[in-house]
Enzyme design. Sequence first.
Site, short mmCIF file in Angstrom:
data_model
loop_
_atom_site.label_atom_id
_atom_site.label_comp_id
_atom_site.label_asym_id
_atom_site.label_seq_id
_atom_site.Cartn_x
_atom_site.Cartn_y
_atom_site.Cartn_z
N GLU A 39 0.89 -1.20 0.02
CA GLU A 39 0.13 0.04 0.01
C GLU A 39 0.89 1.18 0.06
O GLU A 39 0.44 2.27 -0.68
CB GLU A 39 -0.94 -0.02 1.37
N CYS A 46 -0.21 0.25 7.77
CA CYS A 46 -0.92 0.68 6.35
C CYS A 46 -2.37 1.30 6.49
O CYS A 46 -2.58 2.18 5.82
CB CYS A 46 -0.91 -0.53 5.26
N GLU A 105 14.17 -32.50 0.30
CA GLU A 105 14.48 -33.12 -0.97
C GLU A 105 15.18 -34.79 -0.84
O GLU A 105 15.71 -35.45 -1.66
CB GLU A 105 16.02 -32.22 -1.14
#
Length: 348
Positions: free
Chosen positions: A52, A86, A286
């Site tokens: 924002e 914000c 992995e």
Amino acid sequence: MEEEKYIKRCIQLAKNGLCNVAPNPMVGAVIVYDGRIIGEGYHIRCGEAHAEVNAIRSVKDTSLLKRSTIYVSLEPCSHYGKTPPCADLIIEKQIPRIVIGCQDPFSEVSGRGIKKLREAGREVIVGMLEQECKQLIHRFITLNTLHRPYITLKWAESADHFIDKERTDGTPVVLSSPLSSMLVHKKRAENDAIMVGRRTAILDNPSLTVRNWYGKDPVRIVLDRRLSLPTSLHILDGNIATLIFTEKEHPSQHNLTYIKIDFTQDILPQIMNILFQRKIQSLLIEGGRQLLQTFINSNLWDEAFIEQCPTMLHSGVKAPEISNNFSYSVETHFGRTILHHIHENKLR
């Protein structure tokens, strides 16, 4: 719908922050005046300005803000973190209308930003393309609702479903092509941490770094119950932040953090709790087979990518197995078939 177009643009912008914003969520914002975009931005990096703020800063004629709508993929924050709220900035700039994709699951925000904006007399619409906006931040949602990282499993298997030859030393069978290996490094760059088991660390001596793609190296994680891993291994070289889970007390060193857990109990919940406390939002598993299968059997995973190679091995280490109950899509990358499993977990 016209307004959905702007939220889609927010999502598109937000994805630019994929490798840099964790543990914050990816967020995009667009400011519209009289049917025209006059400002846009996204959260670029953790600790820096939110979407924002960047969108408001990009507006050349700030007098238009008083007659504009700001579209944002995620509820504006209402608390002081590394940056000011914000929601306060939107109120300060007198933006009269706010369209939000989805509510923030983070406990310090959840609904409070929306409430603050409405109490300030702003028109607030919530839930525009909500599912798409939630999917954008599925890692962030997982961390804040399930209190664990978003877990991705990855392996390559032969046409007859083996991942390697049986061996006690020597180099592993290479099943990935140079181009599909590049995609593996892309996934490493996109995840906060990467984990292998003790046997893989010894036999393959992997670096677990990002080399064939751009991005930061993930935190390396390895299991070493009795601290028997040779210190000459790449994973213990201290070049990258590494977590070693063990049952023994051991002082931490530069970039090597030894964490004692109880191996007589289920270790996965213990590890997940520690990773949550460290705000590790995403985890790539992995290998090897035993570790991958343990996560599968514990129903502790969110996505799996299985590269199917045309090579036949005829014998060796069997590939992990995922129940047929889980749906998957078939993708093709660089001539290789990738099975992409999506766990129908609690978030969907």
